[in-house]
Design an enzyme around this catalytic site. Structure first.
Site, PDB file in Angstrom:
ATOM      1  N   ALA A 170       3.375  14.626 -35.818  1.00  0.00           N
ATOM      2  CA  ALA A 170       3.684  13.214 -35.590  1.00  0.00           C
ATOM      3  C   ALA A 170       3.072  12.741 -34.268  1.00  0.00           C
ATOM      4  O   ALA A 170       1.982  13.173 -33.896  1.00  0.00           O
ATOM      5  CB  ALA A 170       5.184  12.984 -35.651  1.00  0.00           C
ATOM      6  N   SER A 171       3.786  11.898 -33.541  1.00  0.00           N
ATOM      7  CA  SER A 171       3.190  11.263 -32.357  1.00  0.00           C
ATOM      8  C   SER A 171       2.975  12.217 -31.188  1.00  0.00           C
ATOM      9  O   SER A 171       2.285  11.853 -30.225  1.00  0.00           O
ATOM     10  CB  SER A 171       4.053  10.079 -31.915  1.00  0.00           C
ATOM     11  N   THR A 172       3.539  13.441 -31.258  1.00  0.00           N
ATOM     12  CA  THR A 172       3.224  14.414 -30.196  1.00  0.00           C
ATOM     13  C   THR A 172       1.739  14.763 -30.223  1.00  0.00           C
ATOM     14  O   THR A 172       1.176  15.221 -29.230  1.00  0.00           O
ATOM     15  CB  THR A 172       4.054  15.702 -30.348  1.00  0.00           C
ATOM     16  N   PHE A 173       1.082  14.514 -31.362  1.00  0.00           N
ATOM     17  CA  PHE A 173      -0.332  14.821 -31.524  1.00  0.00           C
ATOM     18  C   PHE A 173      -1.234  13.773 -30.871  1.00  0.00           C
ATOM     19  O   PHE A 173      -2.419  14.027 -30.627  1.00  0.00           O
ATOM     20  CB  PHE A 173      -0.638  14.909 -33.026  1.00  0.00           C
TER      21      PHE A 173
END
Length: 582
Positions: A319-322
Site C-alpha cells: 500500500a502507501s508504505t511503498f
C-alpha cells in the site's frame, strides 16, 4: 605310460570333485547359518552378551539478547526395550495394560507403531514411552508387574519458557518423520530422534543438536547388566543467543492482542531483529512433548493460521508504505524534481477507468514532500506513469522487494515483485497502464512481507545501505550493500516521512516522546476489511531502529498501526537493549 596317465587323471578328477563337493557343503552351511538361521544366532548373541544403548545429547539452549531463556532442557525418563524382548508373546498386551493402570494410555497398536518406527537392529534399544516424570517412572518400576526386560533411561525434554510469545521465532522440536529420516545422511539420525521442526530450532539444527553418544554393555542370560564394554559419551549442542529483546517482544504481543497481524523491529545499521511478533500465536510446548493426530489437525486447520509466521511468510500489498520507493526512484531517474507539483482533484480519469485518491475531495496542489505527508494517491499515479513499470521494477529489485531477505529462519516467503513478464506468464495477459498506476501506490499484483518493508525502510534510514536481517549474530558479518543513493534526494524523502508523523497521516506515531518518521498504508483486501500498515524509524534525525506494524482488517494505518510502531520504538529507545551490535 598312457595307462598310468589315465589313472592319475582319474584320481585328479576324483580329488577335484571332492574339493567342489566340500566347497558346496561349506557354502550351504554358510548360507544356512548366516541367512536362514541369522535371527536365531543374533538372538543368542544378543541374549547372552551385547546390547547397545544410544544416548541422545542434550540440545543446545536458546536465549534472547539479555540472557532470557527461550528454549531449555528438562530431564525426563523414557521406558526402553529391545526388539527381541518386545517380540515375545504377550509382552505388548501386558505392557499396554500396565501403562493404562498407571494412567498412561497406550494401546497395543500404539506400541507396535512405535516399535516399527524405530526398529533397525535387534540389539539396538527402542524408546517405548517418552516424557515420564520422576514420580511416574518410580511408580512404574516399583510395580511388581513391570517387565524385567525393560528399563528406564533419563533423557531431555524441550521446554519453551516464553511459549507462544516467541514460538514463531524459536519453532519447536519433534520426533523425526519418515521422510526426514530418508532425506538425512545415512547414520546421522535414527527413528525416535528429535529434530527441529520450525524456526531457530530447525534453521540451526546442526549447532543445537550436539553429538550422539553410545554405550555397549554386556548382559547375562537374564538381561542383567554385567559390565560396560565400550562407551562414547554424548556432547551437548551449542547454546545460541539471539538478537531478540523479550521485553519489547512482550509489549508488541500485547499491542497486537485481539488482532491478526505482525510487528517487526530491526536495527537499521546491522539488521539485528529485536522484535518479531506474529498474531495469533501458538504454544510450542505441547508440540515438543507430542500431540495427538486430532490435536495436530485442530492446530493446522485453524482458520486464523496461528502457525503462520506473518512477519516473514505473510504476504500483503505494501500500500502507501511503498510510495517512498516510488518517490525516490522518480527523483533518481530525474522524472520529477522537488518542486514538481500536481493539483489533486480527487480522481484520475482515464478513457477506460477512473482511479480515485483516498481523499475524494482532493488535496489541491501537491509537491513530492506534501504528497508523502498527505499520502496523495493522485500525485503518485502521475509519477508512476512517468516512471514506467520497467524503471519501477529496477528500483524494486534494488531494494530487495519480491525476493527473500535472507533472514536465518526457514519458511520465508519471497513476495511478488510482479511486472509485465510475470503477468504474461501467470495470466497470459499484457501489462496495462492501469497496472502501473495501481503499482505506484503499492496495490495490484505487488506483494511484500512485513520484513521486506522493514528492510526497505532501514535502507532509507541508514543512508542507502541494504542490510541482511538476522536473529543470531553471524560469525562473519555480511557487509551491507551500498545502493549508491543520492544523499540530497534521500534527505528530501526523509523530510517527507518526518512530516507524515509531525503533521500528516501518521501523527499518532509521534505521541510517545520520540521523533518518529514513517509512512502509513491501507492495503486493499478482497477478502474483507482493508489491512492497516505503518512503517517508521526513530529517532527521526538519527535513526537507530525501524519498525513495521501490519494489522489484518485494521482498515486505517494511521489510526491502528502507527501508534503501535510509535509505542514499540519509544519502549526500545527509552530502555536501550544490552548487547547492541556495533
Amino acid at each position: 605310460m598312457l595307462e598310468m596317465r589315465d589313472i592319475v587323471d582319474e584320481r585328479l578328477k576324483v580329488f577335484l570333485y571332492g574339493v567342489f563337493i566340500s566347497l558346496g557343503v561349506l557354502l550351504c552351511g554358510l548360507y544356512f547359518f548366516q541367512v536362514i538361521q541369522a535371527d536365531k544366532y543374533v538372538k543368542l548373541a544378543y541374549s547372552n552378551r551385547l546390547r547397545l544403548i544410544r544416548h541422545s545429547p542434550p540440545r543446545g539452549e536458546i536465549y534472547d539478547r539479555n540472557g532470557v531463556p527461550l528454549a531449555v532442557n528438562e530431564t525426563t525418563f523414557s521406558i526402553m526395550g529391545y526388539p527381541l524382548d518386545l517380540d515375545k508373546p504377550g509382552m505388548l498386551p501386558h505392557l499396554s495394560e500396565l501403562l493404562s493402570n498407571h494412567g498412561i494410555p497406550m494401546s497395543v497398536e500404539d506400541l507396535e507403531r512405535t516399535i516399527k518406527r524405530q526398529r533397525w537392529a535387534p540389539y539396538r534399544v527402542i524408546r517405548l514411552v517418552p516424557n515420564l516424570t520422576m514420580a511416574q517412572m518410580a511408580e512404574l518400576v516399583a510395580d511388581p508387574e513391570f517387565p524385567s526386560q525393560l528399563f528406564p533411561l533419563p533423557v531431555w525434554r524441550r521446554i519453551y519458557p516464553a511459549g507462544a510469545l516467541a514460538a514463531n521465532v524459536t519453532g519447536y522440536v519433534g520426533e523425526i518423520s519418515e521422510n526426514e529420516l530418508k532425506e538425512s545422511p545415512p547414520g546421522e539420525y535414527v527413528g525416535g530422534d528429535f529434530v527441529g521442526k520450525g524456526g531457530i530450532e530447525r534453521y540451526y539444527e546442526g549447532l543445537l543438536r550436539g553429538a550422539t553418544g553410545e554405550e555397549a554393555i554386556e548382559v547375562n542370560a537374564r538381561g542383567r547388566k554385567v559390565g560396560v564394554i565400550d562407551m562414547r559419551p554424548s556432547e551437548k549442542g551449542q547454546n545460541i543467543r539471539l538478537t531478540l529483546d523479550m521485553g519489547a517482544q512482550k509489549l508488541a504481543s500485547t499491542l497486537l492482542q485481539g488482532y491478526s497481524g505482525s510487528i517487526v523491529v530491526m536495527d537499521v545499521r546491522t539488521g539485528a531483529v529485536l522484535v518479531s511478533v506474529s498474531s495469533p500465536a501458538y504454544d510450542n510446548n505441547p508440540l515438543a512433548w507430542g500431540v495427538s493426530a486430532r490435536e495436530w489437525r485442530e492446530i493446522t486447520g485453524d482458520s486464523n493460521k496461528p502457525m503462520l509466521d506473518r512477519t516473514i511468510a505473510g504476504v500483503y500489498p505494501p500500500a502507501s508504505t511503498f510510495k517512498v520507493l516510488v518517490a525516490l526512484a522518480a527523483l533518481e531517474e530525474n522524472v520529477v524534481t522537488p518542486s514538481t507539483s500536481y493539483s489533486c482533484p480527487g480522481a484520475l480519469r482515464l478513457p477506460s477507468r477512473t482511479f480515485h485518491c483516498w481523499r475524494r475531495t482532493g488535496h489541491g496542489s501537491q509537491n513530492l514532500v506534501a504528497a508523502l505527508q498527505n499520502s496523495c494517491d493522485y500525485y503518485f499515479y502521475h509519477v508512476g506513469m512517468r516512471l514506467g513499470i520497467e524503471r519501477l521494477l529496477r528500483w524494486v529489485k534494488k531494494f530487495g522487494v519480491g525476493v527473500p531477505t535472507g533472514i536465518d529462519l526457514p519458511g520465508e516467503a519471497a513476495g511478488n515483485a510482479a511486472g509485465p513478464e510475470w503477468k504474461r506468464t501467470r495470466f497470459n495477459e499484457s501489462w496495462y497502464q492501469g497496472d502501473t498506476i495501481n503499482y505506484s501506490i503499492g496495490q495490484g499484483y505487488l506483494l511484500t512481507t512485513p520484513l521486506q518493508i522493514a528492510l526497505m525502510y532501514a535502507a532509507l534510514a541508514n543512508g542507502g545501505y541494504l542490510v541482511t536481517p538476522h536473529l543470531m549474530p553471524p560469525d562473519v558479518v555480511k557487509e551491507p550493500v551500498d545502493l549508491k543513493v543520492n544523499q540530497e534526494k534521500l534527505r528530501l524523502i526523509k523530510r517527507g516521512l518526518d512530516y507524515v508523523v509531525s503533521r500528516g497521516t501518521g501523527a499518532r506515531a509521534g505521541h510517545f516522546g520520540f521523533r518518529v518518521a514513517g509512512k502509513t498504508g491501507t492495503a486493499q483486501n478482497s477478502h474483507g476489511l482493508d489491512h492497516a500498515l505503518f512503517a517508521g524509524y526513530a529517532p527521526a534525525d538519527a535513526p537507530q531502529y525501524v519498525a513495521v506494524a501490519m494489522v489484518e482488517g485494521g482498515e486505517f494505518g494511521g489510526r491502528v498501526a502507527s501508534p503501535m510502531v510509535g509505542q514499540i520504538l519509544a519502549h526500545i529507545l527509552s530502555r536501550p537493549p544490552e548487547g547492541r551490535e556495533d
